[in-house]
Design a protein around this motif. Structure first.
Motif, PDB file in Angstrom:
ATOM      1  N   GLU A 105     -10.110   2.736   4.387  1.00 62.75           N
ATOM      2  CA  GLU A 105      -8.460   2.642   4.273  1.00 62.75           C
ATOM      3  C   GLU A 105      -8.005   1.715   3.374  1.00 62.75           C
ATOM      4  O   GLU A 105      -6.892   1.948   2.716  1.00 62.75           O
ATOM      5  CB  GLU A 105      -8.184   2.175   5.845  1.00 62.75           C
ATOM      6  N   GLU A 106      -8.681   0.589   2.992  1.00 69.16           N
ATOM      7  CA  GLU A 106      -8.154  -0.392   2.124  1.00 69.16           C
ATOM      8  C   GLU A 106      -8.218   0.191   0.903  1.00 69.16           C
ATOM      9  O   GLU A 106      -7.466  -0.053  -0.088  1.00 69.16           O
ATOM     10  CB  GLU A 106      -9.213  -1.665   2.004  1.00 69.16           C
ATOM     11  N   TYR A 107      -9.255   0.891   0.352  1.00 72.54           N
ATOM     12  CA  TYR A 107      -9.409   1.330  -1.106  1.00 72.54           C
ATOM     13  C   TYR A 107      -8.286   2.471  -1.147  1.00 72.54           C
ATOM     14  O   TYR A 107      -7.648   2.544  -2.010  1.00 72.54           O
ATOM     15  CB  TYR A 107     -10.937   2.085  -0.982  1.00 72.54           C
ATOM     16  N   THR A 108      -8.210   3.370  -0.207  1.00 75.06           N
ATOM     17  CA  THR A 108      -7.161   4.402  -0.218  1.00 75.06           C
ATOM     18  C   THR A 108      -5.809   3.694  -0.346  1.00 75.06           C
ATOM     19  O   THR A 108      -4.888   4.151  -1.322  1.00 75.06           O
ATOM     20  CB  THR A 108      -7.096   5.311   1.057  1.00 75.06           C
ATOM     21  N   ARG A 109      -5.480   2.801   0.087  1.00 69.73           N
ATOM     22  CA  ARG A 109      -4.075   1.931  -0.116  1.00 69.73           C
ATOM     23  C   ARG A 109      -3.859   1.306  -1.394  1.00 69.73           C
ATOM     24  O   ARG A 109      -2.908   1.520  -1.863  1.00 69.73           O
ATOM     25  CB  ARG A 109      -4.038   0.724   1.199  1.00 69.73           C
ATOM     26  N   ASP A 110      -5.002   0.666  -1.940  1.00 71.87           N
ATOM     27  CA  ASP A 110      -4.797   0.106  -3.118  1.00 71.87           C
ATOM     28  C   ASP A 110      -5.069   1.193  -4.281  1.00 71.87           C
ATOM     29  O   ASP A 110      -4.218   0.990  -5.318  1.00 71.87           O
ATOM     30  CB  ASP A 110      -6.144  -1.008  -3.134  1.00 71.87           C
ATOM     31  N   ALA A 111      -5.870   2.169  -4.189  1.00 73.86           N
ATOM     32  CA  ALA A 111      -6.100   2.919  -5.137  1.00 73.86           C
ATOM     33  C   ALA A 111      -4.977   4.188  -5.364  1.00 73.86           C
ATOM     34  O   ALA A 111      -4.493   4.302  -6.668  1.00 73.86           O
ATOM     35  CB  ALA A 111      -7.326   3.810  -4.927  1.00 73.86           C
ATOM     36  N   PHE A 112      -4.213   4.246  -4.245  1.00 78.54           N
ATOM     37  CA  PHE A 112      -3.216   5.496  -4.427  1.00 78.54           C
ATOM     38  C   PHE A 112      -1.701   4.774  -4.148  1.00 78.54           C
ATOM     39  O   PHE A 112      -0.549   5.647  -3.916  1.00 78.54           O
ATOM     40  CB  PHE A 112      -3.453   6.447  -3.381  1.00 78.54           C
ATOM     41  N   TYR A 113      -1.777   3.348  -4.260  1.00 76.79           N
ATOM     42  CA  TYR A 113      -0.533   2.770  -3.889  1.00 76.79           C
ATOM     43  C   TYR A 113       0.247   3.081  -2.827  1.00 76.79           C
ATOM     44  O   TYR A 113       1.435   3.391  -2.878  1.00 76.79           O
ATOM     45  CB  TYR A 113       0.309   2.724  -5.372  1.00 76.79           C
ATOM     46  N   HIS A 114      -0.234   3.112  -1.746  1.00 78.02           N
ATOM     47  CA  HIS A 114       0.340   3.424  -0.318  1.00 78.02           C
ATOM     48  C   HIS A 114       1.020   2.152   0.283  1.00 78.02           C
ATOM     49  O   HIS A 114       0.362   0.937   0.139  1.00 78.02           O
ATOM     50  CB  HIS A 114      -0.694   3.913   0.541  1.00 78.02           C
ATOM     51  N   ASP A 115       2.096   2.467   0.533  1.00 74.70           N
ATOM     52  CA  ASP A 115       2.968   1.163   1.126  1.00 74.70           C
ATOM     53  C   ASP A 115       2.530   1.059   2.744  1.00 74.70           C
ATOM     54  O   ASP A 115       2.955   0.065   3.098  1.00 74.70           O
ATOM     55  CB  ASP A 115       4.509   1.549   1.185  1.00 74.70           C
ATOM     56  N   ILE A 116       1.677   1.913   3.323  1.00 78.74           N
ATOM     57  CA  ILE A 116       1.484   1.630   4.683  1.00 78.74           C
ATOM     58  C   ILE A 116       0.507   0.341   4.620  1.00 78.74           C
ATOM     59  O   ILE A 116      -0.769   0.448   4.024  1.00 78.74           O
ATOM     60  CB  ILE A 116       0.579   3.014   5.191  1.00 78.74           C
TER      61      ILE A 116
END
Length: 197
Positions: free
Chosen positions: A54-65
């Motif tokens: 989840e942390e990787y997905t947030r940071d790699a894809f610039y998710h605001d969640i």
């Protein structure tokens, strides 16, 4: 001299290490000058260094969640309370130990250190690292330049007004004379750095 709030991120697996002595001497210098400090001892905290999916997905894809663990929030709050951040660690293969690398991976997250940045601009970032090799070796092979580029150029290039990088070199067991000669000299130097921060 204005009193400063210093955040120390320390990483070493051994309580008997020379690096621990550098840390303690530096803190004694801070205390002598009346500075306040917070300490994150990553091994003592058993800091989780691996990023979650989840942390990787947030940071790699610039998710605001926001997917921020409590341990990461605490570290980010320490950064934003500090005037100066100091990293104290031994050089492992021309970089920080894995646990500290994981600290960077998780703490300097999207929407904190980049993106919609909420990380404050620090007055200073200071590196105090201990190296087994002597400084001439680190310079000759371009390793010192690489170390500075990663720590100051990549991780803190636009996140601190001032930057400094100090190496306590030649402290490997394979340099017994140099190690013995410089042990107290380097401790005094760390003390003076803390006192005159």
């Amino acid at each position: 001299m204005k009193k400063k709030n210093v955040f120390i991120v320390y990483c070493h697996p051994s309580e008997e290490s020379f690096t621990r002595n550098v840390r303690d001497s530096f803190i004694q210098g801070l205390e002598a000058a009346g500075h306040s400090y917070e300490l994150s001892d990553l091994y003592a905290m058993d800091f989780q260094s691996d990023m979650s999916k989840e942390e990787y997905t947030r940071d790699a894809f610039y998710h605001d969640i926001p997917v921020i663990g409590e341990d990461v929030k605490e570290e980010q709050e320490k950064i934003n309370r500090a005037d100066i951040i100091v990293f104290i660690y031994p050089v492992f293969w021309t970089d920080v130990p894995a646990k500290m690398k994981g600290w960077f991976d998780r703490v300097l997250s999207y929407n904190f250190a980049y993106g919609n940045k909420t990380m404050k601009m620090l007055d200073k970032v200071l590196i105090l690292c201990t190296a087994g090799n002597k400084i001439w070796h680190l310079k000759r092979f371009g390793l010192l330049r690489s170390m500075k580029k990663i720590m100051l150029g990549d991780r803190f290039f636009n996140r601190a007004k001032k930057k400094d990088f100090v190496v306590f070199d030649g402290m490997a067991m394979s340099f017994p004379e140099h190690r013995e000669k410089h042990w107290e000299i380097f401790k005094k130097k760390a003390y003076e750095i803390g006192k005159n921060l």
